[in-house]
Design a protein around this motif. Structure first.
Motif, PDB file in Angstrom:
ATOM      1  N   PHE A  86     -33.659  20.400  21.985  1.00 57.88           N
ATOM      2  CA  PHE A  86     -33.598  20.238  20.532  1.00 57.88           C
ATOM      3  C   PHE A  86     -33.881  18.808  20.079  1.00 57.88           C
ATOM      4  N   ALA A  87     -33.992  17.870  21.007  1.00 55.91           N
ATOM      5  CA  ALA A  87     -34.213  16.484  20.603  1.00 55.91           C
ATOM      6  C   ALA A  87     -35.486  16.299  19.773  1.00 55.91           C
ATOM      7  N   PRO A  88     -36.643  16.918  20.157  1.00 56.33           N
ATOM      8  CA  PRO A  88     -37.841  16.719  19.334  1.00 56.33           C
ATOM      9  C   PRO A  88     -37.717  17.271  17.921  1.00 56.33           C
ATOM     10  N   PHE A  89     -36.773  18.174  17.680  1.00 54.28           N
ATOM     11  CA  PHE A  89     -36.629  18.768  16.349  1.00 54.28           C
ATOM     12  C   PHE A  89     -35.827  17.878  15.400  1.00 54.28           C
ATOM     13  N   ARG A  90     -35.370  16.726  15.879  1.00 54.17           N
ATOM     14  CA  ARG A  90     -34.595  15.853  15.008  1.00 54.17           C
ATOM     15  C   ARG A  90     -35.412  15.373  13.816  1.00 54.17           C
ATOM     16  N   ALA A  91     -36.722  15.157  14.022  1.00 57.07           N
ATOM     17  CA  ALA A  91     -37.569  14.729  12.903  1.00 57.07           C
ATOM     18  C   ALA A  91     -37.634  15.816  11.834  1.00 57.07           C
ATOM     19  N   GLY A 381     -31.691  -1.283  21.211  1.00 58.78           N
ATOM     20  CA  GLY A 381     -31.399  -0.097  20.421  1.00 58.78           C
ATOM     21  C   GLY A 381     -31.066  -0.437  18.976  1.00 58.78           C
ATOM     22  N   HIS A 382     -30.268  -1.487  18.794  1.00 59.30           N
ATOM     23  CA  HIS A 382     -29.908  -1.896  17.433  1.00 59.30           C
ATOM     24  C   HIS A 382     -31.138  -2.361  16.672  1.00 59.30           C
ATOM     25  N   GLY A 383     -31.998  -3.121  17.321  1.00 56.24           N
ATOM     26  CA  GLY A 383     -33.192  -3.628  16.651  1.00 56.24           C
ATOM     27  C   GLY A 383     -34.131  -2.522  16.206  1.00 56.24           C
ATOM     28  N   THR A 384     -34.420  -1.567  17.092  1.00 56.96           N
ATOM     29  CA  THR A 384     -35.360  -0.504  16.731  1.00 56.96           C
ATOM     30  C   THR A 384     -34.779   0.419  15.657  1.00 56.96           C
ATOM     31  N   LEU A 385     -33.485   0.716  15.736  1.00 56.21           N
ATOM     32  CA  LEU A 385     -32.897   1.592  14.730  1.00 56.21           C
ATOM     33  C   LEU A 385     -32.793   0.888  13.376  1.00 56.21           C
ATOM     34  N   LEU A 401     -35.436   8.508  10.566  1.00 56.47           N
ATOM     35  CA  LEU A 401     -34.343   8.452  11.530  1.00 56.47           C
ATOM     36  C   LEU A 401     -34.425   9.598  12.516  1.00 56.47           C
ATOM     37  N   GLY A 402     -34.872  10.764  12.056  1.00 51.59           N
ATOM     38  CA  GLY A 402     -35.040  11.885  12.971  1.00 51.59           C
ATOM     39  C   GLY A 402     -36.116  11.621  14.001  1.00 51.59           C
ATOM     40  N   ALA A 403     -37.218  10.993  13.574  1.00 54.41           N
ATOM     41  CA  ALA A 403     -38.281  10.660  14.523  1.00 54.41           C
ATOM     42  C   ALA A 403     -37.787   9.659  15.555  1.00 54.41           C
ATOM     43  N   TRP A 404     -37.049   8.641  15.084  1.00 53.21           N
ATOM     44  CA  TRP A 404     -36.478   7.671  16.033  1.00 53.21           C
ATOM     45  C   TRP A 404     -35.530   8.368  17.012  1.00 53.21           C
ATOM     46  N   GLY A 405     -34.656   9.220  16.499  1.00 51.19           N
ATOM     47  CA  GLY A 405     -33.706   9.908  17.360  1.00 51.19           C
ATOM     48  C   GLY A 405     -34.376  10.850  18.324  1.00 51.19           C
TER      49      GLY A 405
END
Length: 481
Positions: A86-91, A381-385, A401-405
């Motif tokens: 399900f990770a790719p569906f976060r976007a 992680g903090h920088g990219t988010l 945020l979904g794409a990043w996650g």
């Protein structure tokens, strides 16, 4: 007189705590008049529930299924990897929360509640499925496929629920926080994730020390109830309601773009794909050896079990320091891309220290390298988010945020799997050729160094533009980047 003096002392103590809080409490300065610390901490409870689920899936049940229930390690590995589907569906989830228009006037709350209920359903189903999967007792006559199907479905539900909850919860935090406070809010959210993981790991270990099937059922269903309680408290009166009908909405709502159209617009933005590629490379680099640190300490450096167990805590403490420093520096207007590149630069000598610890027989060097890996991962992680949050316009916060996650979770899962495969293959070759037993581990560390260089190369075009971005997030409504 005594009562008056005690009352005065209490008032002074409260005043001291209010004044000292932003200095001594981690991320307390993320609070603003519109988003006070109490409300921010309450919102972050959804991260505690996510951390609890992650510990249950990857840590506690991993051990219980293999050791106490006697389930095949290969089958356990497949079960634990199922939530990554399900990770790719976060976007897509983030996009839907951007464009949702409920009758109650909420965008984010319905998705967080739906994710909570899906996660609850998976946890409620899980213990009975695991008992059938293990066989024995009253479930000995049940077909094996029933336990496998039920356990797999339960893991899928928990994974889908936590991905939905975390993605939309971070989007809600972005909606509520002013731009200048977003780096500190990010730090607080991920500190609470780590707190949830640490507390849950200790609690689950204590509750299951005297293992029995009944105790397993109680612990997992207790986690299900805790998920509901934490997320209800987190959501209470957080998202403002916008009326859908009546005089407040006189004009007909504009037609919402489809996900494909929104993604095309996002991907065509200013270096959006390059940012995701850099995030993927860096996440893989900091994740590939996660499950190899303790075995390396025990097999190569001959560290006792208690000491190797502390390595995981050392990694987490390093991450906390990384998050803390990044939050403080980014809160002053520093460029998040540059912060992420510093994290990658810290990771390179950190992995070199891990490699050098074997020939020098230096457990202390290995411990310092592990702490530095966590520190670099926290910065990266903090920088990219933070870059994702700052550069996403309000209309596509959830999508960004979904794409990043999605990239971060998928890259981490792929890296862990590849790390195990590379280690096994190289270790087998080294044993056949009479090479150093550390060769398999060092091969993984070397690949991680190469991935960090790849992340740095991917971020170079972003760093050239750092002066234009530092301290000046684009205004709301700017082009997606």
């Amino acid at each position: 007189m005594s009562g008056m003096s005690q009352s005065g002392m209490r008032q002074k103590a409260v005043l001291f705590l209010l004044q000292a809080g932003p200095r001594f409490l981690p991320f307390a300065d993320a609070a603003t008049p519109d988003l006070p610390l109490g409300r921010l901490l309450r919102l972050s409870l959804f991260q505690v529930s996510v951390g609890m689920a992650l510990v249950l899936l990857v840590g506690t049940l991993n051990r219980v299924m293999i050791v106490e229930l006697g389930v095949s390690a290969a089958l356990v590995g497949v079960m634990i990897s199922l939530p990554l589907i399900f990770a790719p569906f976060r976007a897509l989830i983030g996009f839907r929360s951007d464009t949702h228009n409920s009758a109650l006037g909420w965008r984010r709350v319905p998705f967080i509640w739906r994710g909570t209920m899906i996660q609850f359903g998976g946890l409620a189903l899980m213990p009975f499925s695991l008992l059938v999967l293990a066989g024995g007792g009253e479930s000995a006559d049940a077909p094996a496929w029933i336990g496998q199907l039920g356990a797999g479905f339960a893991f899928l539900l928990v994974g889908a629920g936590l991905h939905m909850t975390q993605t939309v919860g971070l989007a809600l935090a972005t909606d509520l926080a002013p731009v200048e406070s977003q780096p500190k809010v990010v730090g607080l959210m991920y500190v609470m994730l780590l707190v949830g993981m640490v507390v849950s790991a200790l609690l689950f270990g204590w509750l299951l020390a005297d293992f029995s099937p009944l105790r397993l059922v109680q612990v997992i269903q207790g986690a299900a109830m805790a998920t509901i309680a934490l997320n209800v408290v987190a959501l209470w009166k957080q998202e403002p309601r916008k009326p859908r009908y009546g005089a407040a909405v006189a004009a007909a709502p504009a037609k919402q773009p489809s996900f494909v159209e929104a993604w095309a617009h996002f991907a065509a933005g200013d270096r959006a794909i390059r940012r995701l590629i850099a995030t993927g490379f860096g996440t893989m680099a900091f994740s590939m050896s996660d499950v190899l640190l303790e075995p390396y300490g025990g097999q190569i450096l001959h560290m006792p079990v208690g000491t190797t167990t502390a390595l995981t805590a050392t990694l987490a403490i390093g991450g906390l320091f990384g998050f803390g420093l990044a939050s403080r520096v980014l809160g002053r207007g520093a460029d998040p891309f540059r912060m992420a590149s510093y994290g990658a630069l810290v990771g390179i000598p950190a992995y070199l220290a891990l490699i050098a610890s074997a020939p020098f027989d230096a457990p202390v060097l290995f411990g310092l390298g592990t702490a530095a890996v966590g520190f670099g991962a926290g910065l990266f992680g903090h920088g990219t988010l933070t870059a994702t949050m700052n550069l996403a316009p309000k209309s596509q916060t959830g999508l960004a945020l979904g794409a990043w996650g999605a990239v971060q979770a998928s890259a981490a899962g792929l890296a862990v799997a590849l790390g195990g495969i590379v280690y096994e293959a190289v270790a087998w070759f080294a044993a056949a050729r009479g090479l150093d037993p550390a060769t398999g581990y060092n091969a993984v560390y070397a690949i991680e160094i190469a991935l960090l260089f790849a992340a740095l190369l991917a971020m170079l075009p972003l760093l050239r533009r750092a002066p234009a971005l530092a301290g000046a997030p684009p205004p709301t409504g700017a082009a997606v980047s």
